[in-house]
Design a protein around this motif. Structure first.
Motif, PDB file in Angstrom:
ATOM      1  N   GLN A  77      29.789  41.242  32.847  1.00 39.61           N
ATOM      2  CA  GLN A  77      30.417  42.423  33.449  1.00 39.61           C
ATOM      3  C   GLN A  77      31.941  42.291  33.415  1.00 39.61           C
ATOM      4  OE1 GLN A  77      28.436  44.783  34.211  1.00 39.61           O
ATOM      5  NE2 GLN A  77      29.505  46.207  35.546  1.00 39.61           N
ATOM      6  N   TRP A  78      32.412  41.089  33.693  1.00 37.62           N
ATOM      7  CA  TRP A  78      33.862  40.850  33.686  1.00 37.62           C
ATOM      8  C   TRP A  78      34.449  41.123  32.304  1.00 37.62           C
ATOM      9  CZ3 TRP A  78      37.182  37.595  31.083  1.00 37.62           C
ATOM     10  CH2 TRP A  78      38.450  37.428  31.625  1.00 37.62           C
ATOM     11  N   HIS A  79      33.725  40.756  31.269  1.00 33.14           N
ATOM     12  CA  HIS A  79      34.225  40.906  29.900  1.00 33.14           C
ATOM     13  C   HIS A  79      34.060  42.333  29.376  1.00 33.14           C
ATOM     14  CE1 HIS A  79      35.283  39.921  25.802  1.00 33.14           C
ATOM     15  NE2 HIS A  79      34.090  40.340  25.364  1.00 33.14           N
ATOM     16  N   GLU A  80      32.972  43.006  29.777  1.00 34.98           N
ATOM     17  CA  GLU A  80      32.642  44.282  29.160  1.00 34.98           C
ATOM     18  C   GLU A  80      33.053  45.508  29.973  1.00 34.98           C
ATOM     19  OE1 GLU A  80      28.497  44.349  28.302  1.00 34.98           O
ATOM     20  OE2 GLU A  80      28.570  42.651  26.899  1.00 34.98           O
ATOM     21  N   ALA A  81      33.112  45.412  31.300  1.00 32.98           N
ATOM     22  CA  ALA A  81      33.289  46.608  32.132  1.00 32.98           C
ATOM     23  C   ALA A  81      34.636  47.287  31.896  1.00 32.98           C
ATOM     24  CB  ALA A  81      33.128  46.244  33.611  1.00 32.98           C
ATOM     25  N   VAL A  82      35.720  46.506  31.913  1.00 31.39           N
ATOM     26  CA  VAL A  82      37.067  47.046  31.717  1.00 31.39           C
ATOM     27  C   VAL A  82      37.844  46.079  30.826  1.00 31.39           C
ATOM     28  CG1 VAL A  82      37.188  48.355  33.884  1.00 31.39           C
ATOM     29  CG2 VAL A  82      37.865  45.951  33.855  1.00 31.39           C
ATOM     30  N   GLU A  83      38.972  46.550  30.349  1.00 29.08           N
ATOM     31  CA  GLU A  83      39.761  45.695  29.453  1.00 29.08           C
ATOM     32  C   GLU A  83      40.395  44.525  30.189  1.00 29.08           C
ATOM     33  OE1 GLU A  83      43.427  46.073  26.209  1.00 29.08           O
ATOM     34  OE2 GLU A  83      42.619  47.849  27.194  1.00 29.08           O
ATOM     35  N   ASP A  84      40.844  44.769  31.433  1.00 29.67           N
ATOM     36  CA  ASP A  84      41.502  43.720  32.221  1.00 29.67           C
ATOM     37  C   ASP A  84      40.917  43.755  33.631  1.00 29.67           C
ATOM     38  OD1 ASP A  84      43.126  41.920  33.487  1.00 29.67           O
ATOM     39  OD2 ASP A  84      45.004  43.026  33.180  1.00 29.67           O
ATOM     40  N   ALA A  85      39.886  42.945  33.862  1.00 28.46           N
ATOM     41  CA  ALA A  85      39.196  42.981  35.160  1.00 28.46           C
ATOM     42  C   ALA A  85      40.106  42.533  36.296  1.00 28.46           C
ATOM     43  CB  ALA A  85      37.946  42.101  35.104  1.00 28.46           C
ATOM     44  N   ASP A  86      40.897  41.475  36.084  1.00 34.04           N
ATOM     45  CA  ASP A  86      41.801  41.006  37.137  1.00 34.04           C
ATOM     46  C   ASP A  86      42.863  42.058  37.457  1.00 34.04           C
ATOM     47  OD1 ASP A  86      40.343  38.725  37.213  1.00 34.04           O
ATOM     48  OD2 ASP A  86      41.919  37.386  36.497  1.00 34.04           O
ATOM     49  N   GLU A 129      33.240  44.084  42.556  1.00 27.23           N
ATOM     50  CA  GLU A 129      31.892  43.768  42.090  1.00 27.23           C
ATOM     51  C   GLU A 129      31.531  44.573  40.845  1.00 27.23           C
ATOM     52  OE1 GLU A 129      27.295  43.777  43.846  1.00 27.23           O
ATOM     53  OE2 GLU A 129      29.003  44.338  45.113  1.00 27.23           O
ATOM     54  N   ALA A 130      32.060  45.793  40.747  1.00 26.94           N
ATOM     55  CA  ALA A 130      31.762  46.649  39.596  1.00 26.94           C
ATOM     56  C   ALA A 130      32.309  46.075  38.292  1.00 26.94           C
ATOM     57  CB  ALA A 130      32.340  48.050  39.830  1.00 26.94           C
ATOM     58  N   VAL A 131      33.298  45.186  38.375  1.00 32.46           N
ATOM     59  CA  VAL A 131      33.851  44.568  37.165  1.00 32.46           C
ATOM     60  C   VAL A 131      33.522  43.078  37.109  1.00 32.46           C
ATOM     61  CG1 VAL A 131      35.697  46.264  36.923  1.00 32.46           C
ATOM     62  CG2 VAL A 131      36.098  44.204  38.293  1.00 32.46           C
ATOM     63  N   GLY A 132      32.515  42.654  37.881  1.00 36.08           N
ATOM     64  CA  GLY A 132      32.043  41.275  37.807  1.00 36.08           C
ATOM     65  C   GLY A 132      32.855  40.262  38.571  1.00 36.08           C
ATOM     66  N   VAL A 133      33.674  40.702  39.535  1.00 31.58           N
ATOM     67  CA  VAL A 133      34.558  39.791  40.278  1.00 31.58           C
ATOM     68  C   VAL A 133      34.155  39.774  41.751  1.00 31.58           C
ATOM     69  CG1 VAL A 133      36.941  39.337  40.996  1.00 31.58           C
ATOM     70  CG2 VAL A 133      36.466  40.161  38.680  1.00 31.58           C
ATOM     71  N   THR A 134      34.195  38.605  42.348  1.00 29.50           N
ATOM     72  CA  THR A 134      34.008  38.453  43.786  1.00 29.50           C
ATOM     73  C   THR A 134      35.340  38.050  44.411  1.00 29.50           C
ATOM     74  OG1 THR A 134      31.689  37.792  43.610  1.00 29.50           O
ATOM     75  CG2 THR A 134      32.851  37.145  45.599  1.00 29.50           C
ATOM     76  N   VAL A 135      35.778  38.813  45.404  1.00 29.65           N
ATOM     77  CA  VAL A 135      37.005  38.480  46.138  1.00 29.65           C
ATOM     78  C   VAL A 135      36.597  37.597  47.310  1.00 29.65           C
ATOM     79  CG1 VAL A 135      38.984  39.371  47.410  1.00 29.65           C
ATOM     80  CG2 VAL A 135      38.093  40.645  45.450  1.00 29.65           C
ATOM     81  N   GLU A 136      36.907  36.318  47.216  1.00 28.78           N
ATOM     82  CA  GLU A 136      36.449  35.357  48.222  1.00 28.78           C
ATOM     83  C   GLU A 136      37.340  35.319  49.447  1.00 28.78           C
ATOM     84  OE1 GLU A 136      36.158  31.687  46.067  1.00 28.78           O
ATOM     85  OE2 GLU A 136      34.129  32.180  45.330  1.00 28.78           O
ATOM     86  N   ASP A 137      38.617  35.582  49.263  1.00 31.57           N
ATOM     87  CA  ASP A 137      39.528  35.494  50.406  1.00 31.57           C
ATOM     88  C   ASP A 137      40.774  36.321  50.124  1.00 31.57           C
ATOM     89  OD1 ASP A 137      40.422  34.574  52.928  1.00 31.57           O
ATOM     90  OD2 ASP A 137      41.706  33.098  51.947  1.00 31.57           O
ATOM     91  N   VAL A 138      41.325  36.906  51.182  1.00 29.34           N
ATOM     92  CA  VAL A 138      42.592  37.646  51.098  1.00 29.34           C
ATOM     93  C   VAL A 138      43.478  37.160  52.230  1.00 29.34           C
ATOM     94  CG1 VAL A 138      43.730  39.905  51.201  1.00 29.34           C
ATOM     95  CG2 VAL A 138      41.506  39.685  50.073  1.00 29.34           C
ATOM     96  N   ALA A 139      44.735  36.897  51.934  1.00 24.54           N
ATOM     97  CA  ALA A 139      45.685  36.451  52.948  1.00 24.54           C
ATOM     98  C   ALA A 139      46.964  37.265  52.839  1.00 24.54           C
ATOM     99  CB  ALA A 139      45.994  34.964  52.781  1.00 24.54           C
ATOM    100  N   VAL A 140      47.521  37.631  53.990  1.00 19.94           N
ATOM    101  CA  VAL A 140      48.812  38.318  54.021  1.00 19.94           C
ATOM    102  C   VAL A 140      49.896  37.251  53.965  1.00 19.94           C
ATOM    103  CG1 VAL A 140      50.338  39.813  55.348  1.00 19.94           C
ATOM    104  CG2 VAL A 140      47.878  40.243  55.346  1.00 19.94           C
ATOM    105  N   ARG A 141      50.657  37.248  52.885  1.00 24.41           N
ATOM    106  CA  ARG A 141      51.679  36.218  52.724  1.00 24.41           C
ATOM    107  C   ARG A 141      52.938  36.566  53.511  1.00 24.41           C
ATOM    108  NH1 ARG A 141      53.820  34.511  46.799  1.00 24.41           N
ATOM    109  NH2 ARG A 141      54.698  36.619  46.917  1.00 24.41           N
TER     110      ARG A 141
END
Length: 224
Positions: A77-86, A129-141
């Motif tokens: 999914q990460w490779h095929e869904a969009v050109e740049d998943a990140d 998730e739709a592009v094959g990525v799991t966001v494990e953590d978010v922090a406000v810098r």
């Protein structure tokens, strides 16, 4: 051909442009002809969202930057869904951040800063998730407030401290005045108290007592 897949990656196999399989870590042998193989890293990576200038609900501009820990959960999914998943996840975090800040005043944003990462993670989870990525953590810098607002806040804090100090001084003066008034009332009602206070001063040895024979009251002077 021999293909060695590392523990931190997966290899996608395509034959004549069509997906065939995902190669797990280990050593594999596959035909080279008419096949293409794509390596996808699946270990966690850090995604930095640079300072975003956004408006709060009360119309003030702040700059907020984020750090997100992401991982490729579905290599295909990460490779095929969009050109740049990140890049897709990066944009989703930007949008979620703007929406979250726009719904809060500056005070709410600063006091509830710890709750913001959870809100952002939940907001982008489905899109990631739709592009094959799991966001494990978010922090406000960083949450950067304009200099004029910082100066105004410092002025308010100073004024509040000065006001509290003035109030405390006034309370002390009122208390002292009330104590003197009570003492004067007690002496007026019971003149013997003044004589008793005179004797206490003599016993303490810290004053000179002058006794007069005329009308009036004994006078106590400090020893010196």
């Amino acid at each position: 051909m021999r293909i060695v897949v590392e523990q931190w990656e997966r290899v996608l196999g395509y034959r004549d442009g069509r997906f065939v399989e995902v190669l797990e870590p280990g050593r594999h042998r596959r035909a080279r002809r008419r096949h293409r193989f794509v390596r996808v890293a699946v270990r966690p990576r850090l995604l930095t969202v640079a300072s975003q200038e956004v408006l709060t609900a009360d119309g003030l501009t702040v700059k907020v930057s984020l750090l997100a820990t992401c991982r490729t959960a579905d290599p295909r999914q990460w490779h095929e869904a969009v050109e740049d998943a990140d890049g897709f996840v990066y944009a989703a975090l930007q949008v979620a951040l703007r929406e979250a800040v726009a719904g809060r005043t500056l005070d709410e944003l600063l006091t509830a800063r710890e709750a913001l990462p959870g809100v952002l993670r939940e907001a982008v989870a489905q899109r990631a998730e739709a592009v094959g990525v799991t966001v494990e953590d978010v922090a406000v810098r960083d949450v950067m407030v304009p200099a004029e607002l910082r100066r105004a806040a410092a002025g308010v804090a100073t004024a509040r401290a000065e006001g509290l100090a003035a109030l405390e001084r006034a309370r002390s003066e009122v208390a002292a005045t009330r104590a003197l008034a009570n003492a004067a009332r007690m002496v007026a009602e019971q003149p013997g108290l003044l004589q008793l206070r005179t004797l206490q001063a003599v016993e303490a040895g810290g004053a000179t007592v002058v006794l007069t024979t005329g009308p009036g009251t004994d006078v106590v002077h400090p020893a010196g």
